[in-house]
Design an enzyme around this catalytic site. Structure first.
Site, PDB file in Angstrom:
ATOM      1  N   GLU A  64       0.812  -1.214   0.000  1.00  0.00           N
ATOM      2  CA  GLU A  64       0.000   0.000   0.000  1.00  0.00           C
ATOM      3  C   GLU A  64       0.852   1.274   0.000  1.00  0.00           C
ATOM      4  O   GLU A  64       0.514   2.252  -0.663  1.00  0.00           O
ATOM      5  CB  GLU A  64      -0.911  -0.012   1.237  1.00  0.00           C
ATOM      6  CG  GLU A  64      -2.045   0.962   1.170  1.00  0.00           C
ATOM      7  CD  GLU A  64      -3.049   0.713   2.280  1.00  0.00           C
ATOM      8  OE1 GLU A  64      -3.653  -0.382   2.315  1.00  0.00           O
ATOM      9  OE2 GLU A  64      -3.197   1.603   3.139  1.00  0.00           O
ATOM     10  N   ASP A  65       1.940   1.258   0.727  1.00  0.00           N
ATOM     11  CA  ASP A  65       2.663   2.513   0.991  1.00  0.00           C
ATOM     12  C   ASP A  65       4.065   2.600   0.398  1.00  0.00           C
ATOM     13  O   ASP A  65       4.743   3.609   0.589  1.00  0.00           O
ATOM     14  CB  ASP A  65       2.764   2.745   2.512  1.00  0.00           C
ATOM     15  CG  ASP A  65       1.401   2.952   3.149  1.00  0.00           C
ATOM     16  OD1 ASP A  65       0.480   3.383   2.429  1.00  0.00           O
ATOM     17  OD2 ASP A  65       1.252   2.662   4.348  1.00  0.00           O
TER      18      ASP A  65
HETATM   19  P1  NDP Z   1      -5.830   8.888   7.236  1.00  0.00           P
HETATM   20  O1  NDP Z   1      -6.181   7.649   6.493  1.00  0.00           O
HETATM   21  O2  NDP Z   1      -5.297  10.036   6.479  1.00  0.00           O
HETATM   22  O3  NDP Z   1      -4.817   8.538   8.425  1.00  0.00           O
HETATM   23  C1  NDP Z   1      -4.990   7.437   9.280  1.00  0.00           C
HETATM   24  C2  NDP Z   1      -3.998   6.377   8.919  1.00  0.00           C
HETATM   25  O4  NDP Z   1      -2.680   6.924   8.941  1.00  0.00           O
HETATM   26  C3  NDP Z   1      -3.986   5.244   9.915  1.00  0.00           C
HETATM   27  O5  NDP Z   1      -4.951   4.293   9.566  1.00  0.00           O
HETATM   28  C4  NDP Z   1      -2.552   4.748   9.803  1.00  0.00           C
HETATM   29  O6  NDP Z   1      -2.543   3.834   8.716  1.00  0.00           O
HETATM   30  C5  NDP Z   1      -1.750   5.985   9.429  1.00  0.00           C
HETATM   31  N1  NDP Z   1      -1.004   6.654  10.522  1.00  0.00           N
HETATM   32  C6  NDP Z   1       0.295   7.043  10.473  1.00  0.00           C
HETATM   33  N2  NDP Z   1       0.662   7.668  11.585  1.00  0.00           N
HETATM   34  C7  NDP Z   1      -0.396   7.669  12.410  1.00  0.00           C
HETATM   35  C8  NDP Z   1      -0.613   8.173  13.730  1.00  0.00           C
HETATM   36  N3  NDP Z   1       0.344   8.774  14.442  1.00  0.00           N
HETATM   37  N4  NDP Z   1      -1.834   8.015  14.281  1.00  0.00           N
HETATM   38  C9  NDP Z   1      -2.802   7.380  13.572  1.00  0.00           C
HETATM   39  N5  NDP Z   1      -2.672   6.893  12.320  1.00  0.00           N
HETATM   40  C10 NDP Z   1      -1.459   7.036  11.735  1.00  0.00           C
HETATM   41  O7  NDP Z   1      -7.000   9.462   8.054  1.00  0.00           O
HETATM   42  P2  NDP Z   1      -8.453   8.934   8.220  1.00  0.00           P
HETATM   43  O8  NDP Z   1      -8.451   7.511   8.647  1.00  0.00           O
HETATM   44  O9  NDP Z   1      -9.129   9.898   9.087  1.00  0.00           O
HETATM   45  O10 NDP Z   1      -9.015   8.949   6.745  1.00  0.00           O
HETATM   46  C11 NDP Z   1      -9.249  10.072   6.038  1.00  0.00           C
HETATM   47  C12 NDP Z   1     -10.729  10.293   6.071  1.00  0.00           C
HETATM   48  O11 NDP Z   1     -10.980  11.254   7.081  1.00  0.00           O
HETATM   49  C13 NDP Z   1     -11.282  10.802   4.812  1.00  0.00           C
HETATM   50  O12 NDP Z   1     -12.229   9.884   4.368  1.00  0.00           O
HETATM   51  C14 NDP Z   1     -11.902  12.144   5.153  1.00  0.00           C
HETATM   52  O13 NDP Z   1     -13.211  12.225   4.661  1.00  0.00           O
HETATM   53  C15 NDP Z   1     -11.955  12.142   6.648  1.00  0.00           C
HETATM   54  N6  NDP Z   1     -11.619  13.438   7.239  1.00  0.00           N
HETATM   55  C16 NDP Z   1     -12.201  13.742   8.418  1.00  0.00           C
HETATM   56  C17 NDP Z   1     -11.954  14.949   9.026  1.00  0.00           C
HETATM   57  C18 NDP Z   1     -12.604  15.245  10.310  1.00  0.00           C
HETATM   58  O14 NDP Z   1     -12.292  16.255  10.919  1.00  0.00           O
HETATM   59  N7  NDP Z   1     -13.513  14.435  10.791  1.00  0.00           N
HETATM   60  C19 NDP Z   1     -11.030  15.926   8.432  1.00  0.00           C
HETATM   61  C20 NDP Z   1     -10.432  15.470   7.212  1.00  0.00           C
HETATM   62  C21 NDP Z   1     -10.719  14.259   6.661  1.00  0.00           C
HETATM   63  P3  NDP Z   1      -1.456   2.653   8.476  1.00  0.00           P
HETATM   64  O15 NDP Z   1      -1.660   1.578   9.436  1.00  0.00           O
HETATM   65  O16 NDP Z   1      -1.784   2.234   7.066  1.00  0.00           O
HETATM   66  O17 NDP Z   1      -0.141   3.348   8.570  1.00  0.00           O
END
Ligand code: NDP
Ligand code: ZN
Length: 180
Positions: A64-65
């Site tokens: 994925e990354d």
């Molecule tokens: P992201 O998918 O952007 O980030 C979460 C992912 O980042 C985790 O699942 C993890 O995946 C990885 N990650 C890396 N570092 C960290 C860390 N320190 N803490 C947690 N996760 C980390 O974010 P979202 O899951 O929120 O997904 C984006 C969605 O959020 C969009 O669908 C958008 O619509 C929504 N959104 C919501 C907002 C709100 O305020 N409610 C604002 C903006 C967007 P891995 O295990 O793969 O590394």
């Protein structure tokens, strides 16, 4: 069959190299590799000893990354590890919201090994969202993440009571810590 510790260390080295230029989203931008190692550690702490499941945990974010291909995983780690990592890989061509919805939808179809890695990934990420979140995330967004992780895990068929219990504790702790 390869010696378990040899397979696990080979996967650790492979993932460390592939993620070498990436950082987590926490405020100190931790080296990315800490995350797959944490996921693998969750498995072993819960008594999971299958070296191919532990290797899949170490490799779970490589497709994925990073630039890693399924053929590369197949060649180096074999069919089962490659297929578990593929099960754990979102389609990055889809919009984020759709990818999140599909994780919930596909959770019941995960193989037993991939389901164990999936719950450990959510344990690790819920812990990060609780204690070392991306600095720009509001409390509402952090709670939203916890709710989504709960929905994904609810669909997974998890054959390990300790991990189910641990996820419930980590989730409850997160909801208590994150102030709305
Ligand atoms: P992201 O998918 O952007 O980030 C979460 C992912 O980042 C985790 O699942 C993890 O995946 C990885 N990650 C890396 N570092 C960290 C860390 N320190 N803490 C947690 N996760 C980390 O974010 P979202 O899951 O929120 O997904 C984006 C969605 O959020 C969009 O669908 C958008 O619509 C929504 N959104 C919501 C907002 C709100 O305020 N409610 C604002 C903006 C967007 P891995 O295990 O793969 O590394
Ligand atoms: Zn992950």
């Amino acid at each position: 069959m390869e010696e378990p510790s040899a397979l696990i260390l080979k996967a650790t080295k492979f993932a460390a190299l592939k993620h070498r230029d990436q950082r987590r989203k926490d405020h100190v931008a931790s080296p990315y590799i800490i995350h797959p190692v944490t996921v693998a550690n969750e498995l072993t702490q819960a008594g999971v000893t299958d070296p191919e499941i532990i290797a899949a945990a170490l490799l779970h974010d490589t497709l994925e990354d990073t630039e890693t291909t399924p053929d590369e995983l197949l060649e180096v780690f074999g069919e089962r590890v490659c297929s578990m990592v593929q099960e754990l890989t979102d389609d990055k061509d889809l919009p984020k919201l759709e990818r999140k919805r599909l994780q919930i939808e596909h959770a019941p179809e995960l193989s037993p090994g991939a389901a164990l890695v999936k719950i450990c990934d959510k344990i690790a990420n819920v812990t990060d969202v609780t204690h070392s979140p991306p600095p720009d995330w509001s409390s509402e967004r952090r709670i939203e993440y916890l709710d989504w992780a709960e929905s994904v895990v609810a669909g997974c068929k998890i054959d390990n009571e300790q991990l189910k219990q641990r996820f419930a504790v980590v989730l409850a702790n997160g909801r208590e810590e994150i102030e709305l």
